[in-house]
Design an enzyme around this catalytic site. Sequence first.
Site, PDB file in Angstrom:
ATOM      1  N   CYS A 150       0.020   3.252   8.282  1.00 34.10           N
ATOM      2  CA  CYS A 150      -0.655   2.568   9.399  1.00 34.10           C
ATOM      3  C   CYS A 150       0.295   1.941  10.426  1.00 34.10           C
ATOM      4  O   CYS A 150      -0.085   1.819  11.591  1.00 34.10           O
ATOM      5  CB  CYS A 150      -1.658   1.539   8.894  1.00 34.10           C
ATOM      6  SG  CYS A 150      -0.951   0.257   7.858  1.00 34.10           S
ATOM      7  N   ARG A 176       8.346   8.715   0.564  1.00 37.17           N
ATOM      8  CA  ARG A 176       9.056   7.637  -0.129  1.00 37.17           C
ATOM      9  C   ARG A 176      10.158   8.231  -0.969  1.00 37.17           C
ATOM     10  O   ARG A 176       9.918   9.192  -1.710  1.00 37.17           O
ATOM     11  CB  ARG A 176       8.118   6.887  -1.087  1.00 37.17           C
ATOM     12  CG  ARG A 176       7.018   6.247  -0.344  1.00 37.17           C
ATOM     13  CD  ARG A 176       6.138   5.426  -1.244  1.00 37.17           C
ATOM     14  NE  ARG A 176       5.171   4.804  -0.344  1.00 37.17           N
ATOM     15  CZ  ARG A 176       4.363   3.822  -0.643  1.00 37.17           C
ATOM     16  NH1 ARG A 176       4.385   3.325  -1.859  1.00 37.17           N
ATOM     17  NH2 ARG A 176       3.542   3.320   0.239  1.00 37.17           N
ATOM     18  N   GLU A 210      -2.658   3.312  -9.699  1.00 34.78           N
ATOM     19  CA  GLU A 210      -3.251   2.860  -8.434  1.00 34.78           C
ATOM     20  C   GLU A 210      -3.502   4.097  -7.583  1.00 34.78           C
ATOM     21  O   GLU A 210      -2.568   4.786  -7.215  1.00 34.78           O
ATOM     22  CB  GLU A 210      -2.304   1.913  -7.689  1.00 34.78           C
ATOM     23  CG  GLU A 210      -2.927   1.359  -6.423  1.00 34.78           C
ATOM     24  CD  GLU A 210      -2.043   1.421  -5.188  1.00 34.78           C
ATOM     25  OE1 GLU A 210      -0.820   1.256  -5.300  1.00 34.78           O
ATOM     26  OE2 GLU A 210      -2.594   1.656  -4.103  1.00 34.78           O
ATOM     27  N   GLU A 243      11.675   7.912  -4.077  1.00 33.46           N
ATOM     28  CA  GLU A 243      11.333   7.223  -5.327  1.00 33.46           C
ATOM     29  C   GLU A 243      12.493   7.322  -6.306  1.00 33.46           C
ATOM     30  O   GLU A 243      12.423   8.098  -7.268  1.00 33.46           O
ATOM     31  CB  GLU A 243      10.069   7.839  -5.943  1.00 33.46           C
ATOM     32  CG  GLU A 243       8.813   7.620  -5.126  1.00 33.46           C
ATOM     33  CD  GLU A 243       8.206   6.236  -5.323  1.00 33.46           C
ATOM     34  OE1 GLU A 243       8.839   5.386  -5.986  1.00 33.46           O
ATOM     35  OE2 GLU A 243       7.103   6.013  -4.801  1.00 33.46           O
ATOM     36  N   CYS A 266      -6.500  -2.504   6.313  1.00 32.75           N
ATOM     37  CA  CYS A 266      -6.261  -1.077   6.125  1.00 32.75           C
ATOM     38  C   CYS A 266      -6.492  -0.713   4.666  1.00 32.75           C
ATOM     39  O   CYS A 266      -6.534  -1.573   3.795  1.00 32.75           O
ATOM     40  CB  CYS A 266      -4.855  -0.677   6.563  1.00 32.75           C
ATOM     41  SG  CYS A 266      -3.557  -1.180   5.452  1.00 32.75           S
ATOM     42  N   ASN A 268      -6.082   1.574  -2.310  1.00 29.75           N
ATOM     43  CA  ASN A 268      -6.092   0.133  -2.082  1.00 29.75           C
ATOM     44  C   ASN A 268      -6.908  -0.179  -0.843  1.00 29.75           C
ATOM     45  O   ASN A 268      -7.149   0.686  -0.004  1.00 29.75           O
ATOM     46  CB  ASN A 268      -4.670  -0.453  -2.002  1.00 29.75           C
ATOM     47  CG  ASN A 268      -3.855   0.112  -0.857  1.00 29.75           C
ATOM     48  OD1 ASN A 268      -4.389   0.503   0.173  1.00 29.75           O
ATOM     49  ND2 ASN A 268      -2.547   0.158  -1.032  1.00 29.75           N
ATOM     50  N   ASP A 272      -6.344  -3.387  -5.367  1.00 34.98           N
ATOM     51  CA  ASP A 272      -5.968  -2.060  -5.853  1.00 34.98           C
ATOM     52  C   ASP A 272      -7.096  -1.474  -6.680  1.00 34.98           C
ATOM     53  O   ASP A 272      -7.760  -2.203  -7.424  1.00 34.98           O
ATOM     54  CB  ASP A 272      -4.751  -2.176  -6.794  1.00 34.98           C
ATOM     55  CG  ASP A 272      -3.443  -1.946  -6.069  1.00 34.98           C
ATOM     56  OD1 ASP A 272      -3.465  -1.763  -4.847  1.00 34.98           O
ATOM     57  OD2 ASP A 272      -2.403  -1.960  -6.755  1.00 34.98           O
ATOM     58  N   ARG A 321      -3.201  11.455  -5.800  1.00 35.05           N
ATOM     59  CA  ARG A 321      -3.559  10.505  -6.861  1.00 35.05           C
ATOM     60  C   ARG A 321      -5.053  10.557  -7.180  1.00 35.05           C
ATOM     61  O   ARG A 321      -5.448  10.374  -8.336  1.00 35.05           O
ATOM     62  CB  ARG A 321      -3.109   9.096  -6.491  1.00 35.05           C
ATOM     63  CG  ARG A 321      -1.603   8.961  -6.623  1.00 35.05           C
ATOM     64  CD  ARG A 321      -1.188   7.516  -6.509  1.00 35.05           C
ATOM     65  NE  ARG A 321       0.244   7.373  -6.763  1.00 35.05           N
ATOM     66  CZ  ARG A 321       0.863   6.206  -6.838  1.00 35.05           C
ATOM     67  NH1 ARG A 321       0.190   5.083  -6.694  1.00 35.05           N
ATOM     68  NH2 ARG A 321       2.149   6.154  -7.067  1.00 35.05           N
ATOM     69  N   GLU A 381      -5.531   7.258   5.258  1.00 38.25           N
ATOM     70  CA  GLU A 381      -5.320   5.882   5.706  1.00 38.25           C
ATOM     71  C   GLU A 381      -6.511   5.470   6.568  1.00 38.25           C
ATOM     72  O   GLU A 381      -6.895   6.187   7.489  1.00 38.25           O
ATOM     73  CB  GLU A 381      -4.015   5.790   6.514  1.00 38.25           C
ATOM     74  CG  GLU A 381      -3.690   4.403   7.043  1.00 38.25           C
ATOM     75  CD  GLU A 381      -3.116   3.441   5.997  1.00 38.25           C
ATOM     76  OE1 GLU A 381      -2.758   3.890   4.878  1.00 38.25           O
ATOM     77  OE2 GLU A 381      -3.036   2.233   6.307  1.00 38.25           O
ATOM     78  N   ARG A 438       3.312  10.313  -8.908  1.00 34.00           N
ATOM     79  CA  ARG A 438       4.326   9.640  -8.084  1.00 34.00           C
ATOM     80  C   ARG A 438       5.150  10.705  -7.377  1.00 34.00           C
ATOM     81  O   ARG A 438       6.002  11.330  -7.982  1.00 34.00           O
ATOM     82  CB  ARG A 438       5.206   8.730  -8.942  1.00 34.00           C
ATOM     83  CG  ARG A 438       6.110   7.827  -8.135  1.00 34.00           C
ATOM     84  CD  ARG A 438       6.848   6.836  -9.013  1.00 34.00           C
ATOM     85  NE  ARG A 438       5.937   5.863  -9.610  1.00 34.00           N
ATOM     86  CZ  ARG A 438       5.510   4.763  -9.000  1.00 34.00           C
ATOM     87  NH1 ARG A 438       5.922   4.487  -7.789  1.00 34.00           N
ATOM     88  NH2 ARG A 438       4.701   3.937  -9.606  1.00 34.00           N
TER      89      ARG A 438
HETATM   90  N1  SER Z   1      -0.640   0.876   4.434  1.00 35.74           N
HETATM   91  C1  SER Z   1      -1.120   0.579   3.125  1.00 35.74           C
HETATM   92  C2  SER Z   1      -0.073   0.855   2.073  1.00 35.74           C
HETATM   93  O1  SER Z   1       1.007   1.300   2.376  1.00 35.74           O
HETATM   94  C3  SER Z   1      -2.377   1.347   2.837  1.00 35.74           C
HETATM   95  O2  SER Z   1      -2.093   2.718   2.824  1.00 35.74           O
HETATM   96  O3  SER Z   1      -0.333   0.623   0.927  1.00 35.74           O
HETATM   97 ZN    ZN Z   2      -2.088   0.532   5.924  1.00 42.15          ZN
END
Ligand code: SER
Ligand code: ZN
Length: 508
Positions: free
Chosen positions: A310, A340, A440, A342, A468, A443, A422, A475, A359, A351
């Site tokens: 976001c 990411r 998770e 990781e 958001c 969220n 979460d 997942r 989003e 993961r």
């Molecule tokens: N921006 C939030 C997060 O990174 C929702 O996606 O968890």
């Molecule tokens: Zn977000």
Amino acid sequence: MQFDCVAEFEFTKDLREKKSELDAVIEQANKTILRKGAKDAREAAQASDWQLSSDGKRLTLRIESGAVVRAHAALIRLRNFLNEQLGPKLKTGIRGLEIKKFEVKGITLKQPALKPIEITCFVEEVKTSGDKASLKLKDLTPALIEDGAVDRIIRLVEDKVEAQNYEGKGEAKKLLWASTKKQAHYEKDPALELEARSWMRRTHAKAQFVFGSQFVALANAFKELLVEDVYVKLGFREMYFPKFEPWAVPQRSGHAKSIYPEAFFVAVPKKSDPAIWAKEMDYFRITGEVLKDEFASKLDFVGIMSYAQCPPFWRFLEGKVVLDESLPLRVFDWSGPTYRNEAGGTQGIARLEEFHRIETLWVGTPEQTKKITTELSDALTVFFNKTLDIEFQKNWITPWFLAQEGKKTLSDKASEGVGTTDFDAWLPYRGTREKSEWLEFQNVSNNGDKYPKAFGVKSASSELWSGCAGGSLERWACAFLAQKGFDKKDWPSAVRDRVELAPELKFA
Ligand code: SER
Ligand code: ZN
């Protein structure tokens, strides 16, 4: 808090013959601008011990002060005052200002320091004793001082002490809701079966997959159902958010505080002249290898691949005043994956380093934001519980935007609803419900005023908040397949009816 600063002003002219006038100007500063805002002399800043260099062009002086007129503010006030006064009175101006020494003593910390604190730049020494800290600063420039660096250094010490106090405590977490227990039809890691059936294939990168049509058919069924069950009902519309973030985005969102070890950095050639890359081109032709050794000096690191999805949206509203009639704004983005690094371990499709997130984002008054957060959270609960029939729990945890700045606390506005919920699913392949780590997979957050503030967005008539929600399709699929397996008869009818699977690929 006490401040002790020694600074050296450089003048355009030799002032040896004007020493008494110079003295008078500094005395006057002590009585006026260095006292402004202070109740008495103790609260004021005080210039003392001033000396002119042997060539008469440099003046060293000391500024001592308490917490009201802090030395850094006093120094800038004094520089501006000297500039105003020295021109007309002494026919000289300031050519330079160097900070020779800057110490802050008697900082009272909210919590005691548990071990030594290290700050890697602008600080020569941090001493802590219980809840007191003192600092010796270095390499400060007037521009940095004017920009508020001293206060930010003090804040950084406080934040590092706070982090020490949270270390090892684990995340704050409170159970809000749990679905009923549901029958597990499967007990393996679905990632293994997904690869075995060629619904996806691992790439040459770590934790990235090529997803085949069968996996995408399942993901698309999720998306269609989400649109029908949630977005259409609640009035969310689709946007495309950028997936590359120039540094301006993490700088404003706060990710620039700590994201580096987990970031995918983006670099572009400083110059795209092919001649600069001639060696790389020849080397590959001869060896079949990419010559990375000399890349760094030829590249400009322009930003990162989107991490939280976001933040890059906010450029859309940056600097604007949004009229009431345009609020609340309700949008979603699934225009591309986020990234990411990781380092701590990747796992199946639970993961990943590249993943496809849904989003959802909303902006409005605090009341609108709270209402939408609740509506969305409730609608998603029904969607996952009834439509996808997943067994999960909802937990109130550290808000994602604090967690991604390296913090573990709840929001200080948690009582006003600011924070993250979460949605965690049981993965039977990881073990029993009680003993295993749940995943998770979604969220939902009320982010308070964090993002409108960070990007300078205002409402014409109210405070502006936002929220958001993020859920990764991989997942969702992981939770769904881990509980239900690959036999379509065990899938809820809404999903079963929508997923049309192409014949699986066969290989020799
Ligand atoms: N921006 C939030 C997060 O990174 C929702 O996606 O968890
Ligand atoms: Zn977000």
